[in-house]
Design an enzyme around this catalytic site. Structure first.
Site, PDB file in Angstrom:
ATOM      1  N   SER A 197      53.132  51.235  90.387  1.00  0.00           N
ATOM      2  CA  SER A 197      51.832  50.626  90.670  1.00  0.00           C
ATOM      3  C   SER A 197      51.990  49.112  90.594  1.00  0.00           C
ATOM      4  O   SER A 197      52.781  48.601  89.788  1.00  0.00           O
ATOM      5  CB  SER A 197      50.780  51.077  89.655  1.00  0.00           C
ATOM      6  OG  SER A 197      49.585  50.323  89.803  1.00  0.00           O
TER       7      SER A 197
ATOM      8  N   TYR B 273      48.075  51.728  80.858  1.00  0.00           N
ATOM      9  CA  TYR B 273      48.608  52.156  82.159  1.00  0.00           C
ATOM     10  C   TYR B 273      49.550  51.092  82.719  1.00  0.00           C
ATOM     11  O   TYR B 273      50.623  51.397  83.249  1.00  0.00           O
ATOM     12  CB  TYR B 273      47.456  52.416  83.120  1.00  0.00           C
ATOM     13  CG  TYR B 273      47.873  53.000  84.446  1.00  0.00           C
ATOM     14  CD1 TYR B 273      48.443  54.264  84.535  1.00  0.00           C
ATOM     15  CD2 TYR B 273      47.693  52.282  85.620  1.00  0.00           C
ATOM     16  CE1 TYR B 273      48.821  54.798  85.754  1.00  0.00           C
ATOM     17  CE2 TYR B 273      48.051  52.802  86.850  1.00  0.00           C
ATOM     18  CZ  TYR B 273      48.626  54.062  86.905  1.00  0.00           C
ATOM     19  OH  TYR B 273      48.993  54.582  88.117  1.00  0.00           O
TER      20      TYR B 273
END
Length: 303
Positions: free
Chosen positions: A141, A154
């Protein structure tokens, strides 16, 4: 001419994983679509049968060592001993919340699903990948490159995956196994809806938008508990989405990149999807850190 024959996609029951499984199958690859949602796997199988796609569902919890080992054996049977040529490590989820308020269990589970499973799956399928001179595609990501409040865990896990992918690439290249990291930006899936579901019911009703200040030396600061309560209240009002700076794109954009990687022998080490997200990252590096920190704190109501 296809250079790949069988691909295993984890987390294939929704979002990016499902788009990847479908795109690869439509392109003529044999796809083993794995996930934990039994109903979604049945739907995927039914769709594949109707459309004549070579797509086989596989129930798999990527954090269960026994299931991972069994998946490697089952895959050998599905492919008639051929094994997989590509492994798409896509399974994952996002844990939101202010970093120092998260429990140890929440932190461990995030690492188990998004990081440790990648290592264990790759190890389990290493004999097949080595035999076929295959490719490992890890789904990262762009958040791994930017420290952001409230989604900090995250971000931390994806940063670790980024480094792990680099190390795996160096260690496996001599055996003819390629490792590629795909870093999506804002993608139009249910990912963030799931990520904020736990937080959505936890916004304090009585929090003040103007917490009481107290003097610390020459500065006026608010108690941390009040800062967090205010931030949660305002995040809830904003729909928990201050970090979507540009409009999300469909998961098919990521699937197209994955297809390109498994088709072509020469490729880059990393792909950012969409390219505009990469441009944004470049621009952010030009902003003075102090100014960037101030912007982040204001965007997440910590200022």
């Amino acid at each position: 001419q296809l250079t790949m024959r069988w691909v295993l996609v984890t987390g294939a029951t929704s979002g990016i994983g499902r788009a990847c499984a479908r795109r690869l199958a439509e392109a003529g690859f044999g796809v083993i679509a794995s996930g934990r949602n039994a109903r979604a796997l049945e739907q995927i199988e039914a769709e594949a049968e109707r459309e004549g796609l070579r797509l086989v569902p596989l129930s798999l919890d990527v954090t269960d060592a026994a299931e991972v080992a069994n998946a490697a054996h089952v895959t050998e049977a599905i492919t008639l001993g051929q094994g997989i040529d590509a492994l798409v490590n896509n399974a994952g989820y996002g844990q939101t919340g202010f970093l120092l308020e998260l429990t140890a269990a929440q932190v461990r589970n995030q690492f188990d699903v998004n990081l440790f499973s990648v290592l264990e799956l790759t190890k389990a399928f290493l004999p097949q990948l080595e035999r076929n001179k295959g490719v490992v595609i890890n789904m990262g990501s762009i958040i791994s490159r930017v420290a952001i409040p409230w989604v900090g865990l995250y971000s931390t896990v994806k940063r670790a995956l980024r480094v792990m992918s680099d190390v795996m690439r160096l260690e496996l290249q001599g055996a003819g196994i390629r490792v590629v990291l795909v870093e999506p930006g804002a993608i139009r899936t249910s990912f963030f809806d799931t990520a904020i579901a736990e937080q959505a019911g936890g916004a304090p009703d009585a929090a003040s938008e103007t917490p009481a200040l107290r003097r610390t030396g020459s500065r006026l600061v608010a108690p941390l508990s009040q800062v967090y309560d205010r931030a949660r209240l305002l995040l809830a009002k904003a729909g928990y989405r201050p970090f979507l700076i540009f409009p999300p794109v469909g998961p098919e954009r990521v699937a197209a990149v994955v297809l390109r990687i498994v088709r072509v022998r020469t490729h880059r080490r990393r792909y950012v999807v969409p390219p505009g997200a990469g441009i944004l990252l470049t621009l952010l590096r030009l902003v003075p850190q102090g100014l960037l920190d101030r912007f982040k704190r204001q965007a997440f109501y910590l200022a």
